[in-house]
Scaffold this motif. Structure first.
Motif, mmCIF file in Angstrom:
data_model
loop_
_atom_site.group_PDB
_atom_site.id
_atom_site.type_symbol
_atom_site.label_atom_id
_atom_site.label_comp_id
_atom_site.label_asym_id
_atom_site.label_seq_id
_atom_site.Cartn_x
_atom_site.Cartn_y
_atom_site.Cartn_z
ATOM 1 N N ARG A 61 0.864 -1.180 0.000
ATOM 2 C CA ARG A 61 0.000 0.000 0.000
ATOM 3 C C ARG A 61 0.903 1.232 0.000
ATOM 4 N N LEU A 62 1.131 1.755 -1.192
ATOM 5 C CA LEU A 62 2.038 2.884 -1.370
ATOM 6 C C LEU A 62 1.315 4.030 -2.051
ATOM 7 N N ASP A 63 1.818 5.225 -1.806
ATOM 8 C CA ASP A 63 1.309 6.369 -2.551
ATOM 9 C C ASP A 63 2.046 6.434 -3.891
ATOM 10 N N ARG A 64 1.744 7.448 -4.684
ATOM 11 C CA ARG A 64 2.345 7.545 -6.017
ATOM 12 C C ARG A 64 3.867 7.640 -5.940
ATOM 13 N N ILE A 70 9.719 2.467 -6.180
ATOM 14 C CA ILE A 70 9.803 1.025 -6.440
ATOM 15 C C ILE A 70 10.124 0.774 -7.915
ATOM 16 N N ALA A 71 9.492 1.504 -8.811
ATOM 17 C CA ALA A 71 9.742 1.328 -10.240
ATOM 18 C C ALA A 71 11.193 1.670 -10.585
ATOM 19 N N ALA A 72 11.698 2.774 -10.029
ATOM 20 C CA ALA A 72 13.086 3.165 -10.301
ATOM 21 C C ALA A 72 14.071 2.138 -9.770
ATOM 22 N N ILE A 73 13.826 1.665 -8.563
ATOM 23 C CA ILE A 73 14.704 0.654 -7.979
ATOM 24 C C ILE A 73 14.652 -0.629 -8.805
ATOM 25 N N SER A 74 13.474 -0.998 -9.258
ATOM 26 C CA SER A 74 13.321 -2.220 -10.046
ATOM 27 C C SER A 74 14.070 -2.134 -11.366
#
Length: 86
Positions: A61-64, A70-74
């Motif tokens: 449950r994360l905000d934008r 998370i996307a950048a780290i991935s």
């Protein structure tokens, strides 16, 4: 988790980690490092995607801003970390 199960998990983790290096060494005879990382990244991304789709309780449950992090780290961190292993 009971004691026997915990011991089994604690034994399985280093065994699986050790097998990775053997597998990587053998696969690198056929593929280059970037291809191997791309395959591993794609497979794990698909697995986590399916888990999140079919198991809503696992969704964070994360905000934008959290999702962007998370996307950048991935996209940047995971392949970079895998390249050091490969």
């Amino acid at each position: 988790m009971n004691r026997d199960r915990m011991r089994a998990v604690m034994l399985a983790v280093p065994v699986l980690w050790g097998v990775v290096f053997i597998g990587v060494e053998r696969v690198l005879r056929q593929l280059d490092a970037f291809q191997l990382v791309a395959i591993r990244f794609t497979m794990i991304s698909a697995l986590f995607g399916l888990l999140m789709v079919f198991t809503p309780s696992l969704r964070p449950r994360l905000d934008r801003r959290g999702w962007l992090s998370i996307a950048a780290i991935s996209v940047l961190g995971v392949p970079a970390a895998q390249l050091t292993v490969v």
